[in-house]
Design a protein around this motif. Structure first.
Motif, short mmCIF file in Angstrom:
data_model
loop_
_atom_site.label_atom_id
_atom_site.label_comp_id
_atom_site.label_asym_id
_atom_site.label_seq_id
_atom_site.Cartn_x
_atom_site.Cartn_y
_atom_site.Cartn_z
N ILE A 70 59.30 33.13 30.48
CA ILE A 70 58.59 33.60 29.29
C ILE A 70 59.60 34.05 28.25
N GLN A 71 59.49 33.50 27.05
CA GLN A 71 60.37 33.87 25.95
C GLN A 71 59.62 34.77 24.98
N THR A 72 59.71 36.06 25.19
CA THR A 72 59.00 37.02 24.35
C THR A 72 59.77 37.22 23.04
N THR A 73 59.06 37.21 21.94
CA THR A 73 59.66 37.41 20.62
C THR A 73 58.78 38.35 19.81
N LEU A 74 59.40 39.08 18.90
CA LEU A 74 58.68 40.02 18.04
C LEU A 74 58.01 39.26 16.90
N GLU A 75 56.67 39.38 16.80
CA GLU A 75 55.93 38.72 15.72
C GLU A 75 55.86 39.60 14.48
N LYS A 76 55.40 40.82 14.66
CA LYS A 76 55.27 41.73 13.52
C LYS A 76 55.22 43.17 14.01
N LEU A 77 55.38 44.07 13.06
CA LEU A 77 55.38 45.50 13.36
C LEU A 77 54.29 46.18 12.55
N GLU A 78 53.45 46.98 13.22
CA GLU A 78 52.35 47.68 12.56
C GLU A 78 52.45 49.17 12.85
N THR A 79 51.80 49.97 12.00
CA THR A 79 51.73 51.41 12.22
C THR A 79 50.31 51.90 12.44
N ASN A 80 49.32 51.04 12.19
CA ASN A 80 47.92 51.40 12.37
C ASN A 80 47.31 50.47 13.42
N SER A 81 46.82 51.07 14.51
CA SER A 81 46.29 50.27 15.62
C SER A 81 45.04 49.50 15.22
N GLN A 82 44.32 49.95 14.21
CA GLN A 82 43.09 49.27 13.80
C GLN A 82 43.36 47.91 13.16
N PHE A 83 44.61 47.70 12.74
CA PHE A 83 44.97 46.42 12.13
C PHE A 83 45.47 45.41 13.16
N VAL A 84 45.47 45.81 14.43
CA VAL A 84 45.95 44.92 15.50
C VAL A 84 44.77 44.54 16.38
N GLN A 85 44.20 43.39 16.14
CA GLN A 85 43.07 42.90 16.93
C GLN A 85 43.45 41.56 17.56
N LEU A 86 44.02 41.62 18.74
CA LEU A 86 44.49 40.41 19.41
C LEU A 86 43.38 39.68 20.13
N VAL A 87 42.50 40.44 20.80
CA VAL A 87 41.41 39.85 21.60
C VAL A 87 40.14 40.63 21.33
N SER A 88 39.06 40.21 21.95
CA SER A 88 37.78 40.90 21.77
C SER A 88 37.84 42.30 22.38
N PRO A 89 37.06 43.24 21.87
CA PRO A 89 37.14 44.63 22.34
C PRO A 89 36.91 44.80 23.84
N ASN A 90 36.05 43.96 24.43
CA ASN A 90 35.74 44.11 25.86
C ASN A 90 36.64 43.29 26.77
N GLU A 91 37.66 42.64 26.22
CA GLU A 91 38.59 41.84 27.03
C GLU A 91 39.41 42.77 27.93
N ALA A 92 39.55 42.36 29.20
CA ALA A 92 40.34 43.15 30.15
C ALA A 92 41.82 43.02 29.85
N VAL A 93 42.53 44.13 29.92
CA VAL A 93 43.97 44.14 29.68
C VAL A 93 44.65 44.93 30.79
N ALA A 94 45.92 44.61 31.01
CA ALA A 94 46.75 45.40 31.93
C ALA A 94 47.61 46.32 31.08
N LEU A 95 47.52 47.61 31.33
CA LEU A 95 48.27 48.60 30.57
C LEU A 95 49.39 49.15 31.44
N ILE A 96 50.62 48.98 30.99
CA ILE A 96 51.78 49.54 31.68
C ILE A 96 52.32 50.67 30.82
N THR A 97 52.28 51.88 31.33
CA THR A 97 52.71 53.06 30.59
C THR A 97 54.00 53.60 31.19
N PHE A 98 54.97 53.86 30.32
CA PHE A 98 56.26 54.39 30.74
C PHE A 98 56.42 55.81 30.22
N ASN A 99 57.00 56.65 31.05
CA ASN A 99 57.38 57.99 30.61
C ASN A 99 58.83 57.93 30.15
#
Length: 331
Positions: free
Chosen positions: A174-203
């Motif tokens: 997998i070649q991950t690349t940075l597409e864009k940078l946002e500061t407001n989460s409401q402007f980031v709608q990648l999938v439908s609201p009820n789509e299942a996601v895996a959340l990895i949280t780091f301390n």
């Protein structure tokens, strides 16, 4: 798995069956009853526990690589660890992000779709402050970054995406690349609201500042490689990769190793007096025939046999035979 009965419980059950207190038909009917499990259609379980565990191991590697990178760049104590990995809906994740925040949309090529990498402002501004020569501390109010700060943190995000590619290489290319940078989460709608996601949280801890780093990967993005998210496959691939790396490392070290090579025409015994009185034109009889060739020793071990001559005006020896560990001819 059903509970294992103790010997006393078995004796009590047999006694109850013999006295008629418990009927065998009742036990059979209970075993045949269907076990009904609740299912929430709003939060379908698309990731198994094993798959979430594999994601945790993948991103533990990412945390180690990121810790090494930030420690070298910031020249301060950096600690990043996987805090938890869980499944949730995309809508729940979006509403859990503080506003404003620093959110990177990461392309997961060749997979279709993108993921989100989010850094809490407390950590982001601490990194920026440290890179600009400050102590690496931030205690101000939440605010949007300036253009200069955005440019600095964008470079950090770009490096983080490359590190993420390295962490995933044992599962898929997998070649991950940075597409864009946002500061407001409401402007980031990648999938439908009820789509299942895996959340990895780091301390994350940078100097005296602490905060969270989140990576949100939609199930629809990982769907083509879901079968590979197995602990057994990940460990076997990882071990194979480590074995190949170790083999390559050892090979390179062996090729670069310098050792002493000695060619020997033959041997003889003479007195000290004979040695002192040697003069030009004297002949010394050796213990070998000249047609047998010279013995070639590597670290006092006989390895080859060859003929001595001249190559490009320099003394050289041509290898003609190879010997084994004990000096035996191998052909």
């Amino acid at each position: 798995m059903s509970d294992i009965l103790s010997q006393n419980e078995i004796d009590a059950l047999l006694s109850a069956l013999s006295t008629g207190e418990v009927k065998a038909e009742e036990i059979k009917s209970k075993e045949l009853d269907k076990k009904v499990k609740p299912y929430d259609f709003k939060r379908p379980n698309k990731f198994s526990k094993e798959q979430l565990h594999t994601l945790s191991m993948i991103h533990e590697n990412f945390a180690r690589l990121l810790t090494t990178y930030l420690s070298a760049q910031l020249r301060t104590v950096v600690q990043i660890n996987v805090f938890f990995v869980e499944q949730m809906t995309y809508n729940e994740f979006i509403f859990s992000i503080p506003n404003p925040s620093l959110i990177a949309v990461v392309d997961f090529s060749p997979l279709k779709g993108a993921a989100i990498m989010e850094i809490n402002p407390s950590i982001a501004f601490s990194i920026i402050d440290r890179l600009l020569g400050g102590p690496g501390e931030y205690s101000g109010k939440l605010r949007e970054p300036t253009e200069i700060e955005t440019g600095i943190i964008e470079k950090v995000f770009s490096k983080m995406t490359r590190i993420l590619s390295d962490a995933w290489k044992d599962i898929a290319d997998i070649q991950t690349t940075l597409e864009k940078l946002e500061t407001n989460s409401q402007f980031v709608q990648l999938v439908s609201p009820n789509e299942a996601v895996a959340l990895i949280t780091f301390n994350a801890k940078v100097g005296n500042s602490e905060g969270m780093i989140n990576i949100c990967i939609p199930h629809i993005v990982l769907e083509p490689i879901i079968p590979k998210l197995s602990t057994r496959i990940w460990l076997s691939t990882s071990k194979q990769e480590q074995a190949e790396t170790t083999k390559q490392f050892i090979t390179e070290k062996v090729y670069d190793t310098k050792t002493e090579i000695r060619a020997e025409l033959g041997r003889t015994l003479i007195t000290v007096g004979e040695f002192i009185n040697l003069a030009t034109g004297d002949v010394i009889a050796l213990n070998k025939n000249i047609k047998d060739g010279a013995d070639i020793f590597i670290k006092d071990k006989l390895k080859f046999s060859g003929s001595i001559g001249v190559h490009r005006n320099k003394m050289a020896i041509k290898i003609q035979k190879k010997f084994g560990e004990g000096g035996e001819f191998n052909g």
